[in-house]
Design a protein around this motif. Structure first.
Motif, PDB file in Angstrom:
ATOM      1  N   SER A   1    -152.274 -16.620 -12.930  1.00 28.68           N
ATOM      2  CA  SER A   1    -150.876 -16.728 -12.527  1.00 28.68           C
ATOM      3  C   SER A   1    -150.455 -15.742 -11.437  1.00 28.68           C
ATOM      4  CB  SER A   1    -149.966 -16.526 -13.740  1.00 28.68           C
ATOM      5  OG  SER A   1    -150.241 -17.498 -14.708  1.00 28.68           O
ATOM      6  N   LEU A   2    -151.102 -14.599 -11.385  1.00 29.77           N
ATOM      7  CA  LEU A   2    -150.732 -13.580 -10.399  1.00 29.77           C
ATOM      8  C   LEU A   2    -151.752 -13.598  -9.261  1.00 29.77           C
ATOM      9  CD1 LEU A   2    -149.838 -10.672 -12.855  1.00 29.77           C
ATOM     10  CD2 LEU A   2    -148.244 -12.135 -11.598  1.00 29.77           C
ATOM     11  N   LYS A   3    -151.643 -14.579  -8.409  1.00 30.61           N
ATOM     12  CA  LYS A   3    -152.636 -14.791  -7.346  1.00 30.61           C
ATOM     13  C   LYS A   3    -152.725 -13.629  -6.365  1.00 30.61           C
ATOM     14  CE  LYS A   3    -153.664 -18.992  -8.667  1.00 30.61           C
ATOM     15  NZ  LYS A   3    -154.837 -19.239  -9.439  1.00 30.61           N
ATOM     16  N   ASP A   4    -151.614 -12.969  -6.085  1.00 31.10           N
ATOM     17  CA  ASP A   4    -151.614 -11.880  -5.109  1.00 31.10           C
ATOM     18  C   ASP A   4    -151.803 -10.509  -5.747  1.00 31.10           C
ATOM     19  OD1 ASP A   4    -151.217 -13.662  -3.011  1.00 31.10           O
ATOM     20  OD2 ASP A   4    -149.032 -13.594  -3.262  1.00 31.10           O
ATOM     21  N   ALA A   5    -151.946 -10.472  -7.042  1.00 32.03           N
ATOM     22  CA  ALA A   5    -152.073  -9.197  -7.755  1.00 32.03           C
ATOM     23  C   ALA A   5    -153.535  -8.884  -8.047  1.00 32.03           C
ATOM     24  CB  ALA A   5    -151.299  -9.255  -9.061  1.00 32.03           C
ATOM     25  N   THR A   6    -153.812  -7.607  -8.234  1.00 34.63           N
ATOM     26  CA  THR A   6    -155.127  -7.191  -8.730  1.00 34.63           C
ATOM     27  C   THR A   6    -154.923  -6.641 -10.134  1.00 34.63           C
ATOM     28  OG1 THR A   6    -154.916  -5.028  -7.682  1.00 34.63           O
ATOM     29  CG2 THR A   6    -156.120  -6.710  -6.464  1.00 34.63           C
ATOM     30  N   VAL A   7    -155.758  -7.080 -11.050  1.00 34.06           N
ATOM     31  CA  VAL A   7    -155.597  -6.752 -12.464  1.00 34.06           C
ATOM     32  C   VAL A   7    -156.851  -6.038 -12.955  1.00 34.06           C
ATOM     33  CG1 VAL A   7    -155.205  -7.690 -14.770  1.00 34.06           C
ATOM     34  CG2 VAL A   7    -154.158  -8.800 -12.782  1.00 34.06           C
ATOM     35  N   LYS A   8    -156.657  -4.904 -13.602  1.00 28.22           N
ATOM     36  CA  LYS A   8    -157.747  -4.155 -14.230  1.00 28.22           C
ATOM     37  C   LYS A   8    -157.367  -3.984 -15.687  1.00 28.22           C
ATOM     38  CE  LYS A   8    -160.507   0.019 -13.552  1.00 28.22           C
ATOM     39  NZ  LYS A   8    -160.659   1.216 -12.708  1.00 28.22           N
ATOM     40  N   LEU A   9    -158.240  -4.441 -16.597  1.00 29.28           N
ATOM     41  CA  LEU A   9    -157.921  -4.431 -18.023  1.00 29.28           C
ATOM     42  C   LEU A   9    -158.841  -3.488 -18.796  1.00 29.28           C
ATOM     43  CD1 LEU A   9    -157.445  -8.261 -18.515  1.00 29.28           C
ATOM     44  CD2 LEU A   9    -155.667  -6.538 -18.381  1.00 29.28           C
ATOM     45  N   TYR A  10    -158.311  -2.965 -19.900  1.00 29.13           N
ATOM     46  CA  TYR A  10    -159.031  -2.026 -20.744  1.00 29.13           C
ATOM     47  C   TYR A  10    -158.981  -2.497 -22.190  1.00 29.13           C
ATOM     48  CZ  TYR A  10    -158.211   1.081 -16.759  1.00 29.13           C
ATOM     49  OH  TYR A  10    -158.163   1.636 -15.507  1.00 29.13           O
ATOM     50  N   GLN A  11    -160.120  -2.411 -22.885  1.00 27.14           N
ATOM     51  CA  GLN A  11    -160.161  -2.652 -24.328  1.00 27.14           C
ATOM     52  C   GLN A  11    -160.675  -1.378 -24.989  1.00 27.14           C
ATOM     53  OE1 GLN A  11    -162.610  -6.344 -24.283  1.00 27.14           O
ATOM     54  NE2 GLN A  11    -161.108  -7.075 -25.742  1.00 27.14           N
ATOM     55  N   TYR A  12    -160.224  -1.144 -26.229  1.00 24.45           N
ATOM     56  CA  TYR A  12    -160.545   0.095 -26.925  1.00 24.45           C
ATOM     57  C   TYR A  12    -160.997  -0.166 -28.351  1.00 24.45           C
ATOM     58  CZ  TYR A  12    -157.810   2.253 -23.204  1.00 24.45           C
ATOM     59  OH  TYR A  12    -157.336   2.651 -21.987  1.00 24.45           O
ATOM     60  N   LYS A  13    -161.723   0.787 -28.858  1.00 24.45           N
ATOM     61  CA  LYS A  13    -161.971   0.893 -30.286  1.00 24.45           C
ATOM     62  C   LYS A  13    -161.126   2.091 -30.708  1.00 24.45           C
ATOM     63  CE  LYS A  13    -165.660   0.940 -33.652  1.00 24.45           C
ATOM     64  NZ  LYS A  13    -167.121   0.900 -33.825  1.00 24.45           N
ATOM     65  N   PRO A  14    -159.997   1.848 -31.366  1.00 20.33           N
ATOM     66  CA  PRO A  14    -159.084   2.950 -31.680  1.00 20.33           C
ATOM     67  C   PRO A  14    -159.785   4.116 -32.381  1.00 20.33           C
ATOM     68  CG  PRO A  14    -158.023   0.872 -32.120  1.00 20.33           C
ATOM     69  CD  PRO A  14    -159.473   0.565 -31.808  1.00 20.33           C
ATOM     70  N   LEU A  15    -159.384   5.298 -32.012  1.00 19.44           N
ATOM     71  CA  LEU A  15    -159.897   6.577 -32.505  1.00 19.44           C
ATOM     72  C   LEU A  15    -161.320   6.882 -32.025  1.00 19.44           C
ATOM     73  CD1 LEU A  15    -158.540   6.479 -36.164  1.00 19.44           C
ATOM     74  CD2 LEU A  15    -157.469   7.491 -34.147  1.00 19.44           C
ATOM     75  N   ILE A  16    -161.925   5.973 -31.254  1.00 20.49           N
ATOM     76  CA  ILE A  16    -163.256   6.212 -30.690  1.00 20.49           C
ATOM     77  C   ILE A  16    -163.148   6.334 -29.180  1.00 20.49           C
ATOM     78  CG2 ILE A  16    -165.592   5.299 -30.382  1.00 20.49           C
ATOM     79  CD1 ILE A  16    -165.072   6.150 -33.247  1.00 20.49           C
ATOM     80  N   GLY A  17    -162.735   5.262 -28.512  1.00 23.29           N
ATOM     81  CA  GLY A  17    -162.599   5.305 -27.063  1.00 23.29           C
ATOM     82  C   GLY A  17    -162.589   3.924 -26.455  1.00 23.29           C
ATOM     83  N   VAL A  18    -162.618   3.897 -25.130  1.00 26.38           N
ATOM     84  CA  VAL A  18    -162.613   2.641 -24.396  1.00 26.38           C
ATOM     85  C   VAL A  18    -163.924   1.905 -24.664  1.00 26.38           C
ATOM     86  CG1 VAL A  18    -163.519   3.642 -22.234  1.00 26.38           C
ATOM     87  CG2 VAL A  18    -162.118   1.593 -22.161  1.00 26.38           C
ATOM     88  N   THR A  19    -163.858   0.580 -24.854  1.00 26.89           N
ATOM     89  CA  THR A  19    -165.067  -0.216 -25.078  1.00 26.89           C
ATOM     90  C   THR A  19    -165.407  -1.090 -23.881  1.00 26.89           C
ATOM     91  OG1 THR A  19    -163.767  -1.922 -26.195  1.00 26.89           O
ATOM     92  CG2 THR A  19    -164.863  -0.272 -27.584  1.00 26.89           C
ATOM     93  N   ASN A  20    -164.410  -1.571 -23.156  1.00 25.36           N
ATOM     94  CA  ASN A  20    -164.642  -2.406 -21.981  1.00 25.36           C
ATOM     95  C   ASN A  20    -163.584  -2.112 -20.928  1.00 25.36           C
ATOM     96  OD1 ASN A  20    -166.802  -4.214 -22.938  1.00 25.36           O
ATOM     97  ND2 ASN A  20    -165.243  -4.957 -24.357  1.00 25.36           N
ATOM     98  N   ILE A  21    -164.022  -2.075 -19.677  1.00 18.19           N
ATOM     99  CA  ILE A  21    -163.106  -2.048 -18.545  1.00 18.19           C
ATOM    100  C   ILE A  21    -163.466  -3.245 -17.688  1.00 18.19           C
ATOM    101  CG2 ILE A  21    -162.329  -0.835 -16.488  1.00 18.19           C
ATOM    102  CD1 ILE A  21    -162.953   1.792 -17.893  1.00 18.19           C
ATOM    103  N   ILE A  22    -162.492  -4.103 -17.461  1.00 18.62           N
ATOM    104  CA  ILE A  22    -162.705  -5.316 -16.672  1.00 18.62           C
ATOM    105  C   ILE A  22    -161.993  -5.112 -15.343  1.00 18.62           C
ATOM    106  CG2 ILE A  22    -162.421  -7.804 -16.563  1.00 18.62           C
ATOM    107  CD1 ILE A  22    -162.196  -7.610 -19.720  1.00 18.62           C
ATOM    108  N   SER A  23    -162.777  -5.071 -14.278  1.00 13.04           N
ATOM    109  CA  SER A  23    -162.235  -4.779 -12.957  1.00 13.04           C
ATOM    110  C   SER A  23    -161.626  -6.030 -12.328  1.00 13.04           C
ATOM    111  CB  SER A  23    -163.336  -4.212 -12.065  1.00 13.04           C
ATOM    112  OG  SER A  23    -164.296  -5.211 -11.816  1.00 13.04           O
ATOM    113  N   PRO A  24    -160.891  -5.856 -11.239  1.00 13.54           N
ATOM    114  CA  PRO A  24    -160.274  -7.009 -10.574  1.00 13.54           C
ATOM    115  C   PRO A  24    -161.283  -8.075 -10.118  1.00 13.54           C
ATOM    116  CG  PRO A  24    -159.263  -5.002  -9.800  1.00 13.54           C
ATOM    117  CD  PRO A  24    -160.433  -4.592 -10.658  1.00 13.54           C
ATOM    118  N   ASN A  25    -162.518  -7.688  -9.862  1.00  9.79           N
ATOM    119  CA  ASN A  25    -163.525  -8.672  -9.442  1.00  9.79           C
ATOM    120  C   ASN A  25    -164.294  -9.247 -10.634  1.00  9.79           C
ATOM    121  OD1 ASN A  25    -165.218  -6.608 -10.163  1.00  9.79           O
ATOM    122  ND2 ASN A  25    -166.217  -6.419  -8.175  1.00  9.79           N
TER     123      ASN A  25
END
Length: 125
Positions: free
Chosen positions: A54-78
Motif C-alpha cells: 500500500s505504501l508504494k513510495d515508502a521504505t519499510v523496515k520491520l523488526y520482530q522480537y523474542k520478548p526479554l531476549i532480543g530481536v529475532t528478525n530484521i526485515i529490510s526495505p529490500n
C-alpha cells in the motif's frame, strides 16, 4: 522527509521504521488494532504485506522480537531478512540471512551465516 516509527509488544520495542509515510497513512492501512498486535506473529505477515503493497513510495523496515531476549528478525526495505539466534542462556549465538522475505514460507529454506558467537568462561579456582 517524513519518518514514522511504530512500537509493539506493549510499546516496549520498535517494530517498524517507515520513511516517506505519515502515521495517519500507516494507520489508514493497518488500523490501530493491527498496529497494537503487529508484534504477534499471526499479524506480522499480514501487516508486512499491507505496508509493502500500500505504501508504494515508502521504505519499510520491520523488526520482530523474542520478548526479554532480543530481536529475532530484521526485515529490510529490500526484503532481506537478518535472523538473530540465541543460545539456551539467552545470549546472541549468531546472525544469518536470506535474501527475500517471501522465502520464509519455503520448507527447504537455507539461511546463510553472517556471524557466529562463542562464549568461553574462565573457571574460578
Amino acid at each position: 522527509e517524513v519518518e514514522t516509527y511504530l512500537y509493539g509488544y506493549n510499546n516496549q520495542y520498535l517494530i517498524a521504521e517507515i520513511q516517506n509515510a505519515t502515521y495517519n497513512q500507516v494507520q489508514n492501512i493497518l488500523t490501530e488494532t493491527k498496529i497494537k498486535n503487529i508484534g504477534k506473529s499471526m499479524f506480522f505477515d499480514r501487516a508486512l504485506y499491507d505496508l509493502y503493497s500500500s505504501l508504494k513510495d515508502a521504505t519499510v523496515k520491520l523488526y520482530q522480537y523474542k520478548p526479554l531476549i532480543g530481536v529475532t528478525n530484521i526485515i529490510s526495505p529490500n526484503s532481506t531478512v537478518i535472523r538473530y539466534n540465541y543460545d539456551g542462556f539467552g545470549r546472541l549465538s549468531g546472525k544469518d540471512y536470506i535474501d527475500n522475505y517471501s522465502k520464509l514460507n519455503n520448507s527447504n529454506l537455507t539461511f546463510f551465516p553472517i556471524e557466529k558467537y562463542y562464549y568461553h568462561y574462565k573457571t574460578m579456582k
